[in-house]
Design an enzyme around this catalytic site. Structure first.
Site, PDB file in Angstrom:
ATOM      1  N   CYS A  14       0.832  -1.191   0.000  1.00 43.01           N
ATOM      2  CA  CYS A  14       0.000   0.000   0.000  1.00 43.01           C
ATOM      3  C   CYS A  14       0.867   1.241   0.000  1.00 43.01           C
ATOM      4  O   CYS A  14       2.081   1.171   0.074  1.00 43.01           O
ATOM      5  CB  CYS A  14      -0.877   0.025   1.233  1.00 43.01           C
ATOM      6  SG  CYS A  14       0.117   0.044   2.710  1.00 43.01           S
ATOM      7  N   CYS A  17       3.299   1.799   2.679  1.00 42.15           N
ATOM      8  CA  CYS A  17       4.568   1.077   2.537  1.00 42.15           C
ATOM      9  C   CYS A  17       5.588   1.995   1.866  1.00 42.15           C
ATOM     10  O   CYS A  17       6.752   2.045   2.261  1.00 42.15           O
ATOM     11  CB  CYS A  17       4.412  -0.157   1.654  1.00 42.15           C
ATOM     12  SG  CYS A  17       3.306  -1.376   2.342  1.00 42.15           S
ATOM     13  N   ASP A 443       7.542  27.768 -32.359  1.00 41.57           N
ATOM     14  CA  ASP A 443       8.607  28.287 -33.184  1.00 41.57           C
ATOM     15  C   ASP A 443       8.122  28.041 -34.612  1.00 41.57           C
ATOM     16  O   ASP A 443       7.429  27.066 -34.854  1.00 41.57           O
ATOM     17  CB  ASP A 443       9.852  27.461 -32.841  1.00 41.57           C
ATOM     18  CG  ASP A 443      10.978  27.732 -33.787  1.00 41.57           C
ATOM     19  OD1 ASP A 443      11.110  28.887 -34.200  1.00 41.57           O
ATOM     20  OD2 ASP A 443      11.709  26.785 -34.093  1.00 41.57           O
ATOM     21  N   ASP A 640      11.883  22.979 -32.534  1.00 45.64           N
ATOM     22  CA  ASP A 640      12.683  21.859 -33.006  1.00 45.64           C
ATOM     23  C   ASP A 640      13.930  21.686 -32.143  1.00 45.64           C
ATOM     24  O   ASP A 640      14.702  20.763 -32.323  1.00 45.64           O
ATOM     25  CB  ASP A 640      13.059  22.028 -34.480  1.00 45.64           C
ATOM     26  CG  ASP A 640      13.754  23.349 -34.738  1.00 45.64           C
ATOM     27  OD1 ASP A 640      14.101  24.047 -33.767  1.00 45.64           O
ATOM     28  OD2 ASP A 640      13.957  23.685 -35.914  1.00 45.64           O
ATOM     29  N   ASP A 644      16.359  26.910 -30.070  1.00 45.50           N
ATOM     30  CA  ASP A 644      15.367  27.450 -29.163  1.00 45.50           C
ATOM     31  C   ASP A 644      15.516  26.900 -27.755  1.00 45.50           C
ATOM     32  O   ASP A 644      14.603  27.010 -26.948  1.00 45.50           O
ATOM     33  CB  ASP A 644      13.960  27.118 -29.655  1.00 45.50           C
ATOM     34  CG  ASP A 644      13.777  27.547 -31.089  1.00 45.50           C
ATOM     35  OD1 ASP A 644      14.191  28.670 -31.408  1.00 45.50           O
ATOM     36  OD2 ASP A 644      13.250  26.757 -31.882  1.00 45.50           O
TER      37      ASP A 644
HETATM   38  P1  ADP Z   1      13.651  30.741 -35.967  1.00 48.03           P
HETATM   39  O1  ADP Z   1      14.235  29.588 -35.243  1.00 48.03           O
HETATM   40  O2  ADP Z   1      12.546  31.408 -35.251  1.00 48.03           O
HETATM   41  O3  ADP Z   1      13.294  30.426 -37.368  1.00 48.03           O
HETATM   42  P2  ADP Z   1      16.324  31.827 -35.987  1.00 48.03           P
HETATM   43  O4  ADP Z   1      16.713  32.554 -34.767  1.00 48.03           O
HETATM   44  O5  ADP Z   1      16.846  30.463 -36.181  1.00 48.03           O
HETATM   45  O6  ADP Z   1      14.754  31.864 -36.052  1.00 48.03           O
HETATM   46  O7  ADP Z   1      16.736  32.670 -37.252  1.00 48.03           O
HETATM   47  C1  ADP Z   1      16.200  33.944 -37.508  1.00 48.03           C
HETATM   48  C2  ADP Z   1      16.607  34.468 -38.833  1.00 48.03           C
HETATM   49  O8  ADP Z   1      18.008  34.658 -38.867  1.00 48.03           O
HETATM   50  C3  ADP Z   1      16.314  33.553 -39.992  1.00 48.03           C
HETATM   51  O9  ADP Z   1      15.000  33.671 -40.448  1.00 48.03           O
HETATM   52  C4  ADP Z   1      17.319  34.039 -41.005  1.00 48.03           C
HETATM   53  O10 ADP Z   1      16.843  35.165 -41.665  1.00 48.03           O
HETATM   54  C5  ADP Z   1      18.502  34.410 -40.149  1.00 48.03           C
HETATM   55  N1  ADP Z   1      19.474  33.335 -40.087  1.00 48.03           N
HETATM   56  C6  ADP Z   1      19.773  32.573 -39.016  1.00 48.03           C
HETATM   57  N2  ADP Z   1      20.738  31.691 -39.306  1.00 48.03           N
HETATM   58  C7  ADP Z   1      21.022  31.843 -40.603  1.00 48.03           C
HETATM   59  C8  ADP Z   1      21.936  31.210 -41.510  1.00 48.03           C
HETATM   60  N3  ADP Z   1      22.710  30.209 -41.135  1.00 48.03           N
HETATM   61  N4  ADP Z   1      21.957  31.663 -42.773  1.00 48.03           N
HETATM   62  C9  ADP Z   1      21.172  32.656 -43.159  1.00 48.03           C
HETATM   63  N5  ADP Z   1      20.320  33.282 -42.356  1.00 48.03           N
HETATM   64  C10 ADP Z   1      20.235  32.900 -41.107  1.00 48.03           C
HETATM   65 MG    MG Z   2      14.841  27.847 -34.912  1.00 48.48          MG
END
Ligand code: ADP
Ligand code: MG
Length: 752
Positions: A14, A17, A443, A640, A644
């Protein structure tokens, strides 16, 4: 160094316990934390292996009638299950052997009651004489066969001052038995003092049989709650066909090593995680992701243990074996989650902890009150008889069994059900929070959209040709793990881009990336990024694409813009319907993204989300979640998990969206293996259904004890003439725990 391990517990009856075990374990030197769970019959202990090990811990609790055992890490449930089944078989044999005695006793009592109220003739003299002898004989037999655990309970109480449910039953039945025995032996000599017409032999028999029967049914039902995990464990292949020196050999999977080449035949089960080397096929991954449609896999694709090959055949290289496989992680996570305690259980635990001593006290007080108050009206003999009946009734009905089963059984079933649908729950707390969620923050990339943007076009400025621009972009993106980088790299590779060496690469959070090629500093990223460099991209071109949901990636150096590339990410299948469902369920949905505002607006419109905030830096996403929480909301964040993590961690509950079987589990409160948005809907439903089950269970368990105790004490007797006889107390007590477990099992078939 400390370790946290989960052990099996033997001898639990129970919730009280669990309280005893926790307390004793915590008292041991070297034990930092101990959590015992009656639902899973497992203990999770954090301890210092230098100071204490399993044998010492086990012997510490052995004097109270319990034992700890190591859980089989290969995940083979069979030995444990076999032991359980054998134990159950024994209980069943005993209970059913005594059952006829209980039935005869009930018939006798019914006759008695009916005869007293004139509905039946008096019992014939001869029969009455037979029953006079039958009572003590049958009761003694019952006690000999079924009584052992309860008398051990009394003994432990006297010896160690630890009381559990067995103690209550033990004291209750032995008081009833001894009182009756005294009357039976001394008979007429007592007639001046006590009511010699009522003995409790029959009650003793019936109570013991009911309670043992209840325990048996409860244990059987409890085994069923663990079926989900057994299914998962059953997914593990026992052997694999390994290719060694050109020869196929069947080996037990324990003998597989990293890098071994395994042959998978049509219909075969994938034994370990790995990558396809040659051949291709469709794999049924339903058992892991809950996704019914077979998935195409070819050379280079990842496959995971437990999934089933359909009709192709292929060879794969083992990359993760034994406890490293995704399946092993899932099993561990499900086991841990099933054994974890929901915050709502804290109250039930606190009550169980003080329950047994409190009940002992109440039972004693009510006996005394019967003697004092009842004695004044009914005379000593009658009131003693009533007082004994009250004492026994209270001790029997007040067992906190149902209370201890209420939360864990529902959690076990809920977590298991989730696993079978590809919804992995980290712990009971996650389910409890998810059920309270008011707003789901998503996101955009990878959650609302597929997270695999496609190349949608390029415009060139400043005299560069396409290959040159793509080469520079690809060289920069080569170092990035962003989904955007993946799509640009792919396109670049197919269009002759050359990867240049880069220096001082840097990701600029939420805006883009920068690196030097041949000492020239390049930037690739959002409009905001290039604006911060003092550059002004052409508005027309940007608007045209962003309004269609395209994301711009602008390539620039410090002087000028060189190219604008667009990538477009598709909305996930069923996202629109899922959002609609969430709104119907009364949840707010909100997109927080770092992407362009117009792009986000287009996507939000497409899926029907009204609230969104774009062009946020990761830190700002975090702040927004904090603000929502400050306004009193329970916030879930679905992402994802790629960039984030802070926001996921800040949210009250993080929902990680995996695509297929390729996810890092354990990162979030809830992991959706096939990261469809519709799975969020299912996860919320699962949480709501499970927690509703918990609340129903708790309500019934409390309600029954709250009502049962005063009823058994005879509190309503003076007013309504109601008094619960020990027999009914036994039946109610057995019924309450069986019904709680049955209610939890019902959750298995609930539709998500
Ligand atoms: P979320 O995850 O909300 O999509 P991110 O913070 O990952 O946003 O990215 C925001 C923006 O920054 C993207 O939409 C893009 O315009 C720019 N960005 C981020 N990383 C890259 C990359 N490796 N090459 C080109 N643009 C990028
Ligand atoms: Mg992202």
């Amino acid at each position: 160094m400390t370790e946290t391990k989960t052990f099996g517990i033997k001898g639990m009856h129970c919730a009280s316990c669990a309280v005893i075990i926790e307390k004793v374990l915590k008292e041991q030197r070297g034990v930092l934390k101990a959590e015992a769970n009656y639902g899973t019959e497992q203990a999770r202990v954090t301890f210092d292996p230098a100071l204490i090990l399993l044998p010492q811990m086990s012997s510490a609790i052995s004097q109270y009638g319990y034992a700890l055992s190591a859980r089989d890490n290969t995940g083979d449930v069979n030995p444990q299950k076999k032991a359980k089944l054998a134990e159950l078989g024994k209980i069943r044999l005993k209970v059913f052997a005594i059952l006829p005695l209980a039935i005869i006793s009930i018939l006798e009592m019914v006759w008695d009651v009916l005869a007293q109220s004139g509905y039946m003739p008096e019992m014939p003299k001869l029969l009455a004489r037979i029953f006079w002898a039958y009572g003590p004989l049958a009761a003694t037999l019952t006690i000999l066969i079924l009584g052992k655990p309860y008398f051990l309970g009394i003994w432990r109480f006297l010896r160690y001052r630890k009381a559990n449910m067995d103690t209550l039953i033990g004291i209750g039945t032995s008081v009833a038995y001894l009182y009756s025995l005294a009357i039976w032996i001394l008979g007429k000599r007592l007639s001046g003092f006590i009511d010699i017409n009522s003995t409790y032999f029959e009650a003793t028999i019936v109570v013991l049989v009911f309670i043992s029967l209840g325990k048996y049914l409860e244990a059987r039902a409890k085994m069923k709650t663990g079926e989900a995990i057994e299914k998962l464990i059953g997914l593990q292949a026992k052997t694999a066909l390994v290719l060694k020196d050109g020869q196929e050999m069947e080996l037990p999977i324990e003998q597989l090593g990293h890098g071994d080449i395994v042959v998978i035949k049509p219909g075969g089960r994938i034994p370990v995680d790995g990558e396809i080397v040659t051949g291709q096929s469709y794999l049924d991954e339903a058992m892991i992701t809950g996704e019914p449609v077979p998935v195409k896999k070819q050379a280079g694709d990842k496959v995971v243990a437990g999934t089933i090959n359909t009709n192709g055949s292929f060879t794969m290289r083992a990359t993760k074996i034994g406890a490293e496989t995704m399946l092993a992680h899932i099993i561990k996570m499900v086991e841990d989650a099933q054994g974890s305690k929901a915050p709502i259980q804290a109250l039930a635990d606190r009550i169980s902890a003080i329950f047994v001593p409190t009940v002992l006290l109440i039972a004693l007080i009510s006996l005394i009150l019967w003697l004092i108050i009842g004695g004044a009206y009914l005379g000593f003999g009658k009131s003693l008889s009533m007082g004994i009946s009250a004492l026994v009734g209270i001790l029997v009905i007040a067992c906190p069994c149902a209370l201890g089963l209420a939360t864990p059984t529902a959690i076990i079933v809920g977590v298991g059900k989730g696993a079978s649908e590809g919804i992995l729950v980290k712990n009971a707390e996650a389910l409890e929070f998810l059920q309270k969620v008011k707003i789901i923050v998503a996101d955009k990339t990878g959650t609302i959209t597929k997270g695999w943007p496609e190349f949608a076009g390029i415009s060139l400025y400043g005299g560069m040709n396409e290959t040159e621009a793509l080469s520079i972009l690809s060289s920069l993106e080569n170092k990035s793990e962003h989904p955007i980088a993946r799509s640009i790299m792919e396109y670049g590779q197919a269009h002759g881009a050359i990867i240049h060496p880069t220096e001082s690469f840097q990701a600029i959070d939420g805006k883009g990336i920068t690196a030097k090629i041949n000492r020239v500093e390049y930037f690739a990223g959002s409009e905001r990024l290039v604006k911060e460099l003092g550059l002004q991209p052409e508005a027309d071109i940007l608007n045209r694409e962003t309004e269609r949901g395209g994301t711009p990636v602008i390539l620039a150096n410090r002087e000028k813009i060189l190219a604008i590339v667009f990538v477009r990410d598709q909305v996930r299948d069923g996202a629109r319907e899922a959002i609609e469902q969430l709104e119907k369920m009364g949840l707010r949905t909100l997109i927080l993204t770092g992407d362009d505002r117009k792009t986000t607006a287009a996507i939000a419109r497409e899926v029907g989300i009204k609230e969104f905030e774009a062009e946020l830096l990761p830190g700002q996403k975090l702040e927004r979640i904090k603000e929502l929480q400050k306004s009193g909301m329970v916030v879930a964040m679905a992402g994802d998990g790629i960039n984030d993590a802070p926001a996921l961690a800040q949210a009250d509950i993080g929902i990680a969206m995996g695509s297929g079987t390729d996810v890092a589990i354990e990162s979030a409160g809830i992991t959706l293996l096939k990261g469809d948005v519709s799975k969020i809907v299912k996860a919320v439903r699962l949480a709501r259904i499970t927690m509703r089950g918990v609340r129903q269970n708790l309500f019934w368990a409390f309600f029954y004890n709250l009502l049962g105790i005063p009823l058994a004490a005879g509190l309503f007797c003076p007013i309504f003439g109601w008094m619960l006889s020990p027999v009914f107390a036994g039946a109610a007590m057995a019924l309450s725990s069986v019904s709680v477990v049955a209610n939890s099992l019902r959750l298995r078939s609930a539709k998500l």
